[in-house]
Enzyme design. Structure first.
Site, PDB file in Angstrom:
ATOM      1  N   GLY A  41      -1.290  77.512  10.881  1.00  0.00           N
ATOM      2  CA  GLY A  41      -1.636  76.995  12.061  1.00  0.00           C
ATOM      3  C   GLY A  41      -1.307  75.509  11.944  1.00  0.00           C
ATOM      4  CB  ALA A  73      -0.225  70.251  11.883  1.00  0.00           C
ATOM      5  CB  ALA A  74       2.048  68.865   6.683  1.00  0.00           C
ATOM      6  N   GLY A  75       2.473  66.599   8.919  1.00  0.00           N
ATOM      7  CA  GLY A  75       2.794  64.967   9.234  1.00  0.00           C
ATOM      8  C   GLY A  75       1.476  64.696  10.008  1.00  0.00           C
ATOM      9  CG  ASP A  76       1.365  66.235  13.933  1.00  0.00           C
ATOM     10  OD1 ASP A  76       1.978  65.616  13.943  1.00  0.00           O
ATOM     11  OD2 ASP A  76       1.304  67.639  14.286  1.00  0.00           O
ATOM     12  CG  ASP A  84       1.665  75.019  18.417  1.00  0.00           C
ATOM     13  OD1 ASP A  84       2.407  74.465  19.271  1.00  0.00           O
ATOM     14  OD2 ASP A  84       1.211  74.589  17.413  1.00  0.00           O
TER      15      ASP A  84
END
Ligand code: RIB
Length: 300
Positions: free
Chosen positions: A282, A244-247, A12
């Site tokens: 991040g 990455a909140a959903g991950d 990323d």
């Protein structure tokens, strides 16, 4: 019980900006960092930090060695990651002053999965083991077919949503976890309850969870002929970076189900974990450990 996550690894490239760059505009970024990411990698790390034993499968391209090392440092098994002579998959991510992001994805190595790799990997797992999939690698439809033949419990996060998913047989899934935009793209319904109804009409065995951003999440769990429904409100926090909140939610939610927690407990814990993740910069770096999540803090 094991979980196999067949998914992407991304470098990323994260740019901190005042606002997202507009057509024709040249904009200076306040900072630039290179971090570990990819929906696959993030979800494997979230599963692991939540307490699951995880095997990650996928492809490592040129420049991707640090991503595999990152998984190993977290205790994720990497036996089924294959090297390929292609540039590592990567993402260019702008994060604005509100902590929102926009992401430009380059598939690279993540699009190099072969049928032979899928067959060999899935043959190492047993009926009742879990398979988690996202849509950042190629041949997701084949992974699903082979895992269903083997009797695995299959969960799909159809993200990013695109026409490659047309080949997927949703009838072979146990769980579909997506955000409300993806739910609309899949069903044409803006209302989450209507999206669920449309999916349930077509696939009666399918359990569905829809994340609703700052509103929370909603799930319909189909088990032994009954349907359990739960709405989980989000916890209000000051977001720094929502990447990455959903991950994080996905990893914590499925880890909870595998441990035998009930639906409400799984959604509460996943919501706490993702609330912590958005307060940090991040992708993989922002995912909290289970001790921190279970300590609870002052989230009400
Ligand atoms: O879900 C967040 C991820 O999406 C980022 O880490 C980026 O790599 C993209 O895949």
């Amino acid at each position: 019980m094991k979980i196999l996550n067949f998914g992407s690894l991304n470098l990323d490239y994260v740019y901190e900006v005042e606002h997202f760059v507009q057509p024709g505009e040249t904009l200076s970024a306040a900072s630039q960092t290179v971090k570990a990411g990819g929906k696959g990698l993030n979800q494997s790390i979230a599963l692991r930090r939540a307490g699951a034993e995880v095997w990650h499968a996928g492809c490592m391209g040129t420049g991707g060695e640090t991503l595999v090392e990152r998984l190993q440092k977290d205790g994720v098994h990497t036996d089924y990651i294959r090297p390929v002579p292609t540039l590592q998959g990567n993402a260019v991510i702008q994060v604005n002053a509100q902590g929102e992001n926009c992401i430009l994805l380059f598939g690279g190595s993540n699009q190099c999965v072969t049928e032979a790799q899928i067959d060999e990997t899935i043959s190492a797992f047993a009926p009742g083991d879990w398979l988690l999939l996202q849509n950042e690698v190629n041949l997701v439809d084949r992974m699903l077919e082979k895992a269903a033949e083997k009797g695995l419990v299959i969960a799909l996060n159809p993200s990013p949503f695109d026409n490659k998913l047309d080949a997927v047989d949703y009838g072979k899934l146990s769980w579909l976890l997506m955000n409300e935009i993806e739910a609309e793209q899949l069903t044409g319904e803006t209302d989450p309850a209507a999206a669920w109804a449309a999916l349930h009409g077509r696939y009666p065995q399918l359990s569905v969870l829809i994340t609703l951003g700052v509103k929370g999440s909603m799930a319909w769990h189909v088990q032994k002929g009954t349907i359990e429904t739960h709405f989980q409100p989000a916890f209000p926090v000051q977001a720094v970076d929502t990447t990455a909140a959903g991950d994080t939610y996905t990893g914590y939610f499925f880890s909870g189900l595998m441990e035998g927690r009930n639906l409400k407990q799984c959604m509460d814990r996943a919501t706490r974990a993702s609330a912590i993740a958005v307060t940090r910069p991040g992708a993989a770096d922002s995912i909290p450990d289970k001790n921190e999540v279970d300590a609870g803090g002052n989230m009400q």
